[in-house]
Each structure stands twice: as structure tokens, then as C-alpha cells.
Enzyme design. Structure first.
Site, PDB file in Angstrom:
ATOM      1  N   TRP A 196      42.602  54.311  39.035  1.00  0.00           N
ATOM      2  CA  TRP A 196      42.558  53.199  39.976  1.00  0.00           C
ATOM      3  C   TRP A 196      42.035  53.708  41.321  1.00  0.00           C
ATOM      4  CZ3 TRP A 196      45.151  52.303  44.656  1.00  0.00           C
ATOM      5  CH2 TRP A 196      44.968  51.016  45.181  1.00  0.00           C
ATOM      6  N   ASP A 210      41.844  34.323  45.544  1.00  0.00           N
ATOM      7  CA  ASP A 210      42.377  35.380  44.678  1.00  0.00           C
ATOM      8  C   ASP A 210      43.816  35.075  44.266  1.00  0.00           C
ATOM      9  OD1 ASP A 210      42.925  38.314  43.766  1.00  0.00           O
ATOM     10  OD2 ASP A 210      40.819  38.339  44.357  1.00  0.00           O
ATOM     11  N   ASP A 211      44.487  36.078  43.824  1.00  0.00           N
ATOM     12  CA  ASP A 211      45.860  36.050  43.312  1.00  0.00           C
ATOM     13  C   ASP A 211      46.823  35.362  44.298  1.00  0.00           C
ATOM     14  OD1 ASP A 211      48.136  36.652  41.965  1.00  0.00           O
ATOM     15  OD2 ASP A 211      47.854  38.825  41.952  1.00  0.00           O
ATOM     16  N   TRP A 267      38.184  37.164  36.565  1.00  0.00           N
ATOM     17  CA  TRP A 267      39.113  37.360  35.431  1.00  0.00           C
ATOM     18  C   TRP A 267      39.668  38.780  35.532  1.00  0.00           C
ATOM     19  CZ3 TRP A 267      39.125  34.240  30.553  1.00  0.00           C
ATOM     20  CH2 TRP A 267      39.897  34.827  29.541  1.00  0.00           C
ATOM     21  N   ASP A 268      40.929  38.876  35.914  1.00  0.00           N
ATOM     22  CA  ASP A 268      41.537  40.177  36.179  1.00  0.00           C
ATOM     23  C   ASP A 268      42.357  40.655  34.968  1.00  0.00           C
ATOM     24  OD1 ASP A 268      42.296  42.390  37.657  1.00  0.00           O
ATOM     25  OD2 ASP A 268      43.032  41.245  39.371  1.00  0.00           O
ATOM     26  N   ASN A 327      45.404  43.602  34.966  1.00  0.00           N
ATOM     27  CA  ASN A 327      45.970  44.648  35.807  1.00  0.00           C
ATOM     28  C   ASN A 327      46.859  45.662  35.116  1.00  0.00           C
ATOM     29  OD1 ASN A 327      45.174  44.463  38.705  1.00  0.00           O
ATOM     30  ND2 ASN A 327      45.632  42.326  38.305  1.00  0.00           N
ATOM     31  N   ASP A 383      38.925  48.740  43.341  1.00  0.00           N
ATOM     32  CA  ASP A 383      39.626  48.196  44.510  1.00  0.00           C
ATOM     33  C   ASP A 383      39.370  49.068  45.722  1.00  0.00           C
ATOM     34  OD1 ASP A 383      40.642  46.011  43.297  1.00  0.00           O
ATOM     35  OD2 ASP A 383      42.635  46.839  42.942  1.00  0.00           O
TER      36      ASP A 383
HETATM   37  C1  DGJ Z   1      43.359  43.715  41.236  1.00  0.00           C
HETATM   38  C2  DGJ Z   1      41.961  43.389  41.669  1.00  0.00           C
HETATM   39  O1  DGJ Z   1      41.137  44.487  41.486  1.00  0.00           O
HETATM   40  C3  DGJ Z   1      41.977  42.922  43.115  1.00  0.00           C
HETATM   41  O2  DGJ Z   1      40.680  42.676  43.555  1.00  0.00           O
HETATM   42  C4  DGJ Z   1      42.838  41.694  43.241  1.00  0.00           C
HETATM   43  O3  DGJ Z   1      42.240  40.638  42.541  1.00  0.00           O
HETATM   44  C5  DGJ Z   1      44.227  41.986  42.695  1.00  0.00           C
HETATM   45  N1  DGJ Z   1      44.195  42.554  41.381  1.00  0.00           N
HETATM   46  C6  DGJ Z   1      45.050  40.731  42.670  1.00  0.00           C
HETATM   47  O4  DGJ Z   1      46.249  40.909  42.059  1.00  0.00           O
END
Ligand code: DGJ
Length: 711
Positions: free
Chosen positions: A171, A339-340, A454-455, A457, A524
């Protein structure tokens, strides 16, 4: 996966029972020969020769496990009677020209005793050096067949030395380049993360064949990229005779595949380019091909945007968003991306510990719903896009309360959370329907949504599919199939909306996903200096129109530096412009205008990497259009005190017979410099002198190049 109906539409060219099967591109030849034992051998793979004379150095084309191949096989099968071997014999090959003029070669192999069939497929493209290959494995018998190895591709190389260029990261540190000489034995690069194929290790690489690793412009090198969004495995094995065998495909780890009676397995695509002129040529060939044949809307213009994530996190309300939209409009970008943090009813999404799965608007934050935001965007003459993370679920969500059985989670073990969340069981068709309906409902309610981010995580750990029960070996593959199934349905219904592929930064970036996505979020980490390296890594494999690059408040470099770095990808912003000074606003508006004016050149142009950030104190790259009458040069001065620095840049990609003019643009509160004239020969052989006085650590320059006006 592959559509057999397309074959029916093809123009049948030949069905040869000959001995040589030759697959060519303008610069490459891949030759197979059938041995006296009826097995298929790779006889030659490398540069195409004008005289048609090729050395014949044979290795079994798709080597099988359990017989006489002593190294990592491309395929290994265990038959119903326990016999763990395959002997594949050549049956026939077919060559077709498809309606889009691509040429397909199918080579049929067959086990005469156990009847297992393997078809090696190859696609070549008119005028392109890119080849795509994949494999179909069929079990025409009435009994199950267990596949423990099932590569997409096997390729063999013959040289004194081999160099692997691989990309690794984490990350906020994606696509870091490492290069080393391969030694005897096997080197494996793989992923076991199920939902993310580009985290820690990337499924993209170069193999240089020769005394030295290939450079940008010199040396023989193969670029390879596995088009698959899940567990992958790349094996590079040097045998006792110094032959390098490469097998590339789905990771067989915990994924032995049972091929039921009359069933087939179609592997993912492996994409490769062989270049005799270094990595630069391979990248350019791949970029061209990707825009034309693979990436969603690869030849269409992209939208510039302002995202709110870095500016607000999850803390926003309608008023704040309205302010940001106004700023986006004043900045001159095309779209505002929310965003989120916009969703959750019973559990509002105020932190990352709840609500994933509850894709209904949080009425406390946004009392007038999404439609109001879409309207506000319209009033500001911009479009509106929205973030989703459909594959995920928070334990604290209504979805979890209703469907605890929809989650990938081990029975009898403690729950293992990453970012407080779990992954949905995409093997389950009901979950696939749900995923489709999340996006579909959003579009039905808000048909003017113009962009989706579309994320994804987290990775899958402690994974167990309640749907698959005692068939857990299928979990990793079924997850990815489930995802593609949803994306296919969405694209069938919504073919024109740009989608950004994001996975906590660049945790999932591959060419199969990019069939459905127009671009990806590389990292990020938007620190301008870090981005020079990260975007450099991606640039080997992906064209600029897929690499989203946003100006944010990360990094200590000047706004100009961060902007100049973002402008070499698909420009966007993720920053609260309300905090900008008037000068910063003026500079940024001008930069957006410059980007829009030059977007076709950046997004569709040929990339020439001039100076690598890994090798000195500068990074420099250029985009040149097809006619070679326009180009754009980016130069970044890095932060290494001792490293060598050049004030004379040898340009590339221009026409030595043409004359050019160059001016510096994107200057801090200053007009572009006057155009200066140079001959193409001069720029290519003597270089372009950079003004020494203006060069400082972490400074940057952008030069526009055009054909000189004839007097
Ligand atoms: C991870 C993404 O890479 C970010 O740009 C952002 O959208 C966050 N998630 C939101 O939770």
C-alpha cells in the site's frame, strides 16, 4: 472467458496437418514443430528474420507433469484411475482471421490414452507485436479429471543469461522496479490474495535475454502480463542446459481444479511482446494494443475530475460537497467524484468500521439524496461520479445482519478483519446478483451518474466460501469468475460510463479487469516524488490514459511539481481548493487548460522514457503523436544529492528529417517561454539543453514541442 460463438463468425483460412506452425508479428516469430513422436515442440521464439532461417532449439511446447519433463510443467493431470500423467500429441492446427482482422491460431493436442484435450490459442493483431495466448483444457470422458497445474502459457528461451525485471510493492508503494539476473533453479512470483492481483507482487514483468538486462532502447526482451485479477503464478526456471522455461497462469496454490466429465477449463490470457530494441519499444507496442483492443474505451477521451477523498474523508455534508463542486467547476475539470462515506442508514458510514453493503444514502449527511448532488453538479456544468466498494461487507451493517452466510469466513476460527471489513462470497450467484443490483439500482435511481470508482480495500484471508461447502479448492477461481460475471452484466447494460479500478490504491491492476474499466487508481500515495517512481513502474505496461494521477496535498514538493507529475498521467485533483491561494488557483486553472489542450497527446501518444528515476537525479519522459509533429516533454529533478544529473536531454521519438519548436509551459505564474527552433537531428543526437540556473531539487519542467512553421 472466451466466446466460442465468435469462432463461428470467423473466416476459416486453413486447417493444416503440417509439421511447422508459425505465429508471427511484424518483428517476432514463434515457431512450433511436431516431433517424430507426434509431440509439439517450441522450436524458435524471438526476432523475425528476413531470410526465414531460424535455429531449431526444441523444448516441449506445453510440457506435462508425470512423464519425462523434469521441471515445472505447464499442465499436470491426475486421471480417474490415479494415473498422474499426460502425454500430449499433436492433432491439428487451425488458423482463422477474425472479423476485426486479428489472426487466431489454435493448436490441438490430445492424450491418445486418456483422451484429455488441450488447445493452445494464440491471437496476433495487424501491425502489432503483441501476442495473446490462452489454453483450453477439456475432459471428454465420463470421469472426473484432476488438474493440479494448468498454466495459460509456457514459453522457452535459449541464451547465456536471463534478467528478470519485476515489480513489487505494498500500500502506498506500488510498482517498485527490481531487476536481477536469474540463476539456475526456479524463481516464482505469485499472489495468494484472491481479490487483488497487483499487491505485493505484480503480474507484469520483463525477461531480458542476453549478456545484460535490456535498457530502454537496446537488447532483446520479452514483456509479459497475465490478464487475471486473482491468484497468479509466474515461474521462471533455468534448467541443467541453461534453457529458461516460463510458465504463467492462475496460481494452483490450494486450487487444484476438478474437470468434470465433458467439461472444459479456459485459462486467463497471457499477453506478451518480444522486442529487439529494449523495453521502450515493448511498452509502446503494448500501449498501442491496449488502447485499441483491450482497455474499455481505450481510444476515447478521459474525464478530468475533482475527488473529495483527500479533502474531506468521510466528513462532509451537502454544503461542503456543493462548495467542492463549485471549485471543481472553477478549476475547469469535467467531473466531481464523491468518495467513501455517503451511505448507510441504520449504520451511517462515518468511519471505516461500518456500513459496507448498505448502499443507501446516509440521509443525515445528504438529506436530499444523490439526485440532488447530481443536480448540483449539473448546475455547476460538471458531471457527477460516485465511489462504491461492492465486493465488501462490514460486520456492522444491515447486509451482514440479513446475510451472514454471504461472507467469505472460516468456520470455527476467529474472524480476521482488514480495515474492519470482510469480503463477500462472490462464488455465490445470489451474491453476484446482489452486486449487480447495487450498481444497477444506483443507475436506475440516478441515470445521470457519469463515473464509478470501484474500490476493493482488502485481500481475502481466512477465506472459506459457505456457498462452495466442500469444494473450497474452487474458491479463489470462483471469486474472480463471479466478479467478471458481475462486470460483464454491468457493462452489457451500461457500456459507456467510465469506471475507475481501485483497490486501496493499486492493489488490483491487470488487463482482464481493464476490459471493464477505463482507468485505474495506481496508489493512495500521491506525494509527487513517490508518484514519479510509481507511475514510472506502471508506464512499462499501461498507457497514460489508464493511469489516474491526482494532485493532492501529499508531499512537500511545490504545487507545480505535483501538478507536473499528475499531468503525465490522466490528470485529476483530490484536494480542497478552498485552501489554495489565488496564485495557486491561477496556476491550477492554467494547468487544467493545458492538460485538456494536450490530452490526446498524453493519453494516446507514444511514450518515450528518457531518464529513469532509478538511475540518476532526474526523471524525464516524452509523449509523441503518431505523425511526429507534436510532443510533450516532462522533466523532474529528484532529491538525490550525489546522483548524476544531465543538462542535455537526448530526445526520442521525433523525426530526424523534421524541424521542431519548443517552449516551456506550465510555468509558475508566467506565460510560456518563446518558441525556440531546433532540427529533429539536433534534438535526437545533440539533445536539448536545459537551463542550468533554473534547475533545483524537486523542481520540474514541461515542454511543448511542435513542428516548426515553414516560412
Ligand atoms: C482507498 C482508495 O484508494 C482511496 O482513494 C479512497 O477511495 C479510500 N479507499 C476510501 O475508503
Amino acid at each position: 472467458m472466451k466466446n466460442t460463438i465468435t469462432l463461428a463468425l470467423c473466416l476459416f483460412v486453413s486447417s493444416l496437418f503440417g509439421q511447422d506452425i508459425t505465429i508471427t508479428t511484424p518483428r517476432t516469430a514463434l515457431i512450433y514443430k511436431v516431433g517424430k513422436n507426434k509431440r509439439l515442440y517450441q522450436s524458435y521464439f524471438g526476432l523475425r528474420k528476413a531470410n526465414g532461417q531460424y535455429s531449431d532449439q526444441r523444448s516441449e511446447a506445453f510440457a506435462t507433469g508425470g512423464m519425462d519433463f523434469e521441471f515445472e510443467p505447464a499442465i499436470r493431470a491426475v486421471h480417474h484411475d490415479g494415473n498422474p500423467s499426460l502425454e500430449l500429441k499433436y492433432q491439428q492446427n487451425k488458423q482463422f482471421v477474425l472479423p476485426d482482422s486479428t489472426k487466431r491460431t489454435d493448436i490441438y493436442l490430445f492424450d491418445e490414452v486418456y483422451h484429455t484435450q488441450v488447445i493452445l490459442h494464440f491471437l496476433s493483431y495487424p501491425g502489432s507485436d503483441v501476442l495473446k495466448t490462452w489454453t483450453t483444457i477439456s475432459n471428454p470422458t465420463q470421469q472426473d479429471l484432476l488438474l493440479t497445474h494448468f498454466a495459460s502459457a509456457m514459453l522457452h528461451f535459449k541464451s547465456t543469461n536471463y534478467w528478470l525485471t519485476q515489480f513489487h510493492g505494498d500500500w502506498a508503494n506500488e510498482m517498485q522496479l527490481q531487476e536481477h539476473r536469474l540463476t539456475s533453479g526456479i524463481k516464482t512470483i505469485d499472489s495468494k490474495l484472491i481479490a487483488r492481483a497487483d499487491k505485493y507482487q505484480a503480474p507484469h514483468f520483463f525477461i531480458s535475454v542476453g549478456e545484460q538486462a535490456a535498457t530502454e532502447d537496446k537488447g532483446e526482451v520479452m514483456l509479459g502480463s497475465l490478464a487475471y485479477s486473482g491468484n497468479f503464478k509466474l515461474n521462471f526456471e533455468i534448467d541443467n542446459r541453461n534453457t529458461l522455461h516460463g510458465t504463467f497462469g492462475i496460481n494452483n496454490y490450494a486450487s487444484s481444479y476438478t474437470l468434470h466429465a465433458q467439461d472444459s477449463l479456459v485459462t486467463p490470457d497471457f499477453i506478451f511482446v518480444y522486442s529487439g530494441e529494449g523495453k521502450g519499444q515493448a511498452s509502446r507496442a503494448l500501449h498501442h494494443w491496449a488502447r485499441k483492443y483491450q482497455v474499455m474505451d481505450g481510444q476515447q477521451p478521459r474525464l478530468t475530475l475533482l475527488n473529495n477523498w483527500e479533502a474531506t474523508g468521510m466528513k462532509f455534508n451537502e454544503e461542503k460537497l456543493a462548495q467542492l463542486m463549485k471549485q471543481a467547476s472553477e478549476l475547469g475539470v469535467d467531473l466531481f467524484l464523491l468518495d467513501d462515506g455517503w451511505f448507510g442508514d441504520k449504520y451511517p458510514r462515518d468511519q471505516d468500521n461500518s456500513s459496507l453493503g448498505d448502499w443507501v444514502v446516509d440521509k443525515k449527511k445528504l438529506p436530499n439524496g444523490i439526485s440532488y448532488l447530481v443536480k448540483t453538479a449539473k448546475k455547476n456544468k460538471i458531471k457527477f461520479g460516485i465511489w462504491l466498494e461492492p465486493e465488501m461487507i462490514s460486520p456492522k451493517s444491515q447486509l451482514f445482519e440479513t446475510h451472514p452466510d454471504w461472507v467469505l469466513q472460516l468456520p470455527n476460527r476467529a474472524t480476521h478483519l482488514q480495515r474492519n471489513q470482510l469480503v463477500l462470497d462472490l462464488a455465490n450467484p445470489q451474491v453476484q446478483d446482489y452486486l449487480f443490483s447495487v450498481v444497477d439500482d444506483l443507475f436506475k435511481e440516478n441515470p445521470n451518474i457519469a463515473y464509478i470508482k470501484w474500490d476493493c480495500n482488502r485481500t481475502v484471508t481466512n477465506g472459506y466460501s459457505p456457498y462452495l461447502k466442500d469444494q473450497q479448492a474452487l474458491m479463489a477461481i470462483s471469486y474472480v469468475r463471479g466478479l467478471y460475471q458481475v462486470l460483464q452484466r454491468l457493462r452489457a447494460k451500461y457500456p459507456n460510463v467510465p469506471f475507475m479500478l481501485c483497490s486501496g490504491g493499486g492493489g488490483r491492476v491487470d488487463y482482464e479487469a481493464l476490459k471493464y474499466f477505463t482507468e485505474f487508481w495506481p496508489s493512495d500515495n500521491t506525494d509527487g516524488l513517490k508518484r514519479v517512481y510509481i507511475q514510472w513502474g506502471y508506464s512499462y505496461f499501461f498507457p497514460a490514459n489508464t493511469i489516474a494521477a491526482h494532485v493532492t496535498s501529499w508531499g512537500k514538493q511545490s504545487l507545480k511539481f505535483r501538478t507536473d507529475v499528475a499531468m503525465s498521467g490522466k490528470l485529476g485533483y483530490d484536494i480542497d481548493i478552498a485552501h489554495f491561494s489565488n496564485d495557486e488557483k491561477t496556476f491550477s486553472r492554467n494547468a487544467v487548460q493545458n492538460y485538456k489542450r494536450l490530452a490526446t497527446l498524453i493519453e494516446q501518444g507514444d511514450l518515450y522514457r528518457l531518464l529513469s528515476p532509478y538511475e540518476g537525479n532526474q526523471a524525464a519522459l516524452m509523449y509523441v503523436n503518431e505523425q511526429k509533429d507534436k510532443a510533450l516533454l516532462f522533466v523532474y529533478y529528484l532529491d538525490k544529492q550525489q546522483a548524476k544529473q544531465s543538462n542535455h536531454l537526448l530526445l526520442k521519438g521525433l523525426d530526424s528529417h523534421k524541424n521542431y519548436e519548443i517552449r516551456e509551459i506550465n510555468r509558475w505564474l508566467a506565460e510560456p517561454t518563446a518558441w525556440q527552433s531546433f532540427s529533429g537531428t539536433h534534438l535526437l543526437s545533440q539533445g536539448f539543453a536545459l537551463d542550468k540556473d533554473q534547475i533545483g531539487q524537486l523542481s520540474s519542467k514541461v515542454f511543448e514541442i511542435r513542428l516548426a512553421k515553414t516560412k
